[in-house]
Design an enzyme around this catalytic site. Structure first.
Site, mmCIF file in Angstrom:
data_model
loop_
_atom_site.group_PDB
_atom_site.id
_atom_site.type_symbol
_atom_site.label_atom_id
_atom_site.label_comp_id
_atom_site.label_asym_id
_atom_site.label_seq_id
_atom_site.Cartn_x
_atom_site.Cartn_y
_atom_site.Cartn_z
ATOM 1 C CB SER A 1 -0.925 0.002 1.221
ATOM 2 O OG SER A 1 -1.633 1.217 1.232
ATOM 3 C CG HIS B 1 -3.944 -1.402 -2.001
ATOM 4 N ND1 HIS B 1 -5.051 -2.067 -2.487
ATOM 5 C CD2 HIS B 1 -4.404 -0.619 -0.993
ATOM 6 C CE1 HIS B 1 -6.117 -1.709 -1.810
ATOM 7 N NE2 HIS B 1 -5.764 -0.825 -0.889
ATOM 8 C CG ASP C 1 -5.312 2.613 0.434
ATOM 9 O OD1 ASP C 1 -6.259 1.861 0.146
ATOM 10 O OD2 ASP C 1 -4.289 2.228 1.038
ATOM 11 C CG MET D 1 -8.348 7.419 2.141
ATOM 12 S SD MET D 1 -7.522 7.337 3.734
ATOM 13 C CE MET D 1 -6.865 5.677 3.683
ATOM 14 C CG HIS E 1 -9.416 0.651 -1.387
ATOM 15 N ND1 HIS E 1 -8.951 0.353 -0.119
ATOM 16 C CD2 HIS E 1 -10.769 0.721 -1.276
ATOM 17 C CE1 HIS E 1 -9.967 0.243 0.709
ATOM 18 N NE2 HIS E 1 -11.082 0.481 0.041
ATOM 19 C CG MET F 1 -11.518 3.768 1.228
ATOM 20 S SD MET F 1 -10.041 3.600 2.241
ATOM 21 C CE MET F 1 -8.811 3.656 0.958
ATOM 22 C CG MET G 1 -12.369 -2.256 3.872
ATOM 23 S SD MET G 1 -10.790 -1.866 3.107
ATOM 24 C CE MET G 1 -9.843 -1.277 4.507
ATOM 25 N N GLY H 1 -9.565 4.070 6.377
ATOM 26 C CA GLY H 1 -9.222 5.465 6.657
ATOM 27 C C GLY H 1 -7.776 5.668 7.048
ATOM 28 C CG PHE H 2 -6.627 6.443 9.875
ATOM 29 C CD1 PHE H 2 -6.063 7.705 9.716
ATOM 30 C CD2 PHE H 2 -7.965 6.347 10.230
ATOM 31 C CE1 PHE H 2 -6.822 8.851 9.940
ATOM 32 C CE2 PHE H 2 -8.734 7.483 10.448
ATOM 33 C CZ PHE H 2 -8.159 8.742 10.304
ATOM 34 N N GLY I 1 -1.804 1.065 9.351
ATOM 35 C CA GLY I 1 -1.210 0.741 10.643
ATOM 36 C C GLY I 1 -2.175 0.323 11.738
ATOM 37 C CG ASP J 1 -6.960 -2.687 2.197
ATOM 38 O OD1 ASP J 1 -5.884 -2.507 2.775
ATOM 39 O OD2 ASP J 1 -7.553 -1.808 1.541
ATOM 40 N N GLY J 2 -5.816 -4.434 5.319
ATOM 41 C CA GLY J 2 -5.741 -3.819 6.642
ATOM 42 C C GLY J 2 -5.184 -4.743 7.703
ATOM 43 N N GLY J 3 -4.088 -4.333 8.298
ATOM 44 C CA GLY J 3 -3.539 -5.072 9.434
ATOM 45 C C GLY J 3 -2.906 -6.401 9.088
ATOM 46 N N GLY K 1 0.649 -2.398 4.071
ATOM 47 C CA GLY K 1 1.214 -1.058 4.141
ATOM 48 C C GLY K 1 2.293 -0.984 5.196
HETATM 49 C C1 DX5 Z 1 -6.946 1.550 4.973
HETATM 50 C C2 DX5 Z 1 -6.399 1.293 3.595
HETATM 51 C C3 DX5 Z 1 -5.354 0.260 3.557
HETATM 52 C C4 DX5 Z 1 -4.115 0.598 4.310
HETATM 53 C C5 DX5 Z 1 -3.530 -0.684 4.799
HETATM 54 O O1 DX5 Z 1 -8.047 2.372 4.881
HETATM 55 O O2 DX5 Z 1 -7.440 0.866 2.727
HETATM 56 O O3 DX5 Z 1 -5.028 -0.101 2.224
HETATM 57 O O4 DX5 Z 1 -3.155 1.282 3.539
HETATM 58 O O5 DX5 Z 1 -2.463 -0.380 5.624
HETATM 59 P P1 DX5 Z 1 -1.911 -1.407 6.714
HETATM 60 O O6 DX5 Z 1 -1.419 -2.602 5.949
HETATM 61 O O7 DX5 Z 1 -0.840 -0.629 7.372
HETATM 62 O O8 DX5 Z 1 -3.062 -1.765 7.630
HETATM 63 ZN ZN ZN Z 2 -6.873 -0.005 0.703
#
Ligand code: DX5
Ligand code: ZN
Length: 218
Positions: free
Chosen positions: A8, A33, A35, A37, A66, A68, A137, A142-143, A145, A175-177, A197
């Site tokens: 990401s 990837h 993002d 927003m 992606h 958002m 998700m 939104g963020f 980490g 996607d995420g964590g 990410g």
């Molecule tokens: C969150 C994004 C993700 C984000 C993932 O809203 O859609 O793509 O960048 O980041 P990590 O892998 O750090 O959770």
């Molecule tokens: Zn994403």
């Protein structure tokens, strides 16, 4: 099929974006990837067309964008022109999802649906055969980490079962964590694509971390 790793760009070093794009080009990653927003669908604002166009100039792999954002259908053509190869819109932001999927594909992109953690996969039954990728998700969007929500594993299994039953070819993207510790169980549940990410960009050797994630899927 081996797993696709999609680093990401949100977690890249924007002062050294060219360097980070080159790192991804030369790694075991399959996609970028990206993002987007808007500060309305999600609380955060990331970046838009100029950054995507700049990445596209140097990227040697597909851009997985992606969105958002609210009313994503207003911008399909702009994202195509900016360089998106795969365009995912949120189920929760789309009133005419079936029409939007067709519109994305008519522009020559792969069409994805992103779903928030509270959205059940059963709601995708009537569009799954029209969908190239489900971006599930595993955090609230939104963020970067944030921590992986464990219930996602049940959702992956349910979606995989639906895809098999419907004879669809849809890829499941998580996607995420995603971390080196939980990626094995995410893949075992049925995921095809891992977004990463923080795990990639906060590691001391991002290239090796991408390779390690990919190796888990072999
Ligand atoms: C969150 C994004 C993700 C984000 C993932 O809203 O859609 O793509 O960048 O980041 P990590 O892998 O750090 O959770
Ligand atoms: Zn994403």
């Amino acid at each position: 099929m081996s797993v696709i790793i999609a680093p990401s760009v949100l977690s890249a070093d924007f002062l050294n974006l060219g360097r980070d794009v080159e790192m991804i080009n030369n790694s075991a990653a399959g996609w970028f990837h990206v993002d987007v927003m808007d500060g309305r669908f999600v609380p955060n604002i990331s970046f838009g067309m100029p950054i995507i166009k700049a990445i596209k100039k140097q990227a040697s792999k597909p851009l997985d964008v992606h969105l958002m954002i609210v009313e994503p259908e207003r911008y399909f053509e702009d994202f195509k022109n900016a360089g998106a190869d795969i365009l995912s819109i949120h189920y929760e932001a789309s009133t005419h999802l079936h029409r939007s999927l067709q519109a994305i594909k008519a522009l020559g992109m792969k069409a994805g649906i992103a779903i928030n953690p509270h959205t059940p996969v059963s709601l995708l039954a009537d569009v799954i055969n029209d969908t190239d990728v489900v971006c599930m998700m595993s955090v609230n969007p939104g963020f970067g980490g944030q921590s992986f929500i464990p219930n996602t594993l049940n959702k992956i299994k349910a979606l995989k079962q639906m895809i098999v039953e419907k004879g669809a070819t849809t890829l499941i993207e998580i996607d995420g964590g995603v971390t080196l510790d939980n990626a094995g169980s995410i893949l075992a549940a049925g995921a095809d694509v891992l977004v990463a990410g923080n795990t990639v960009f906060s590691s001391s050797d991002p290239t090796a971390t991408i390779a390690a994630l990919r190796a888990l899927g072999k």
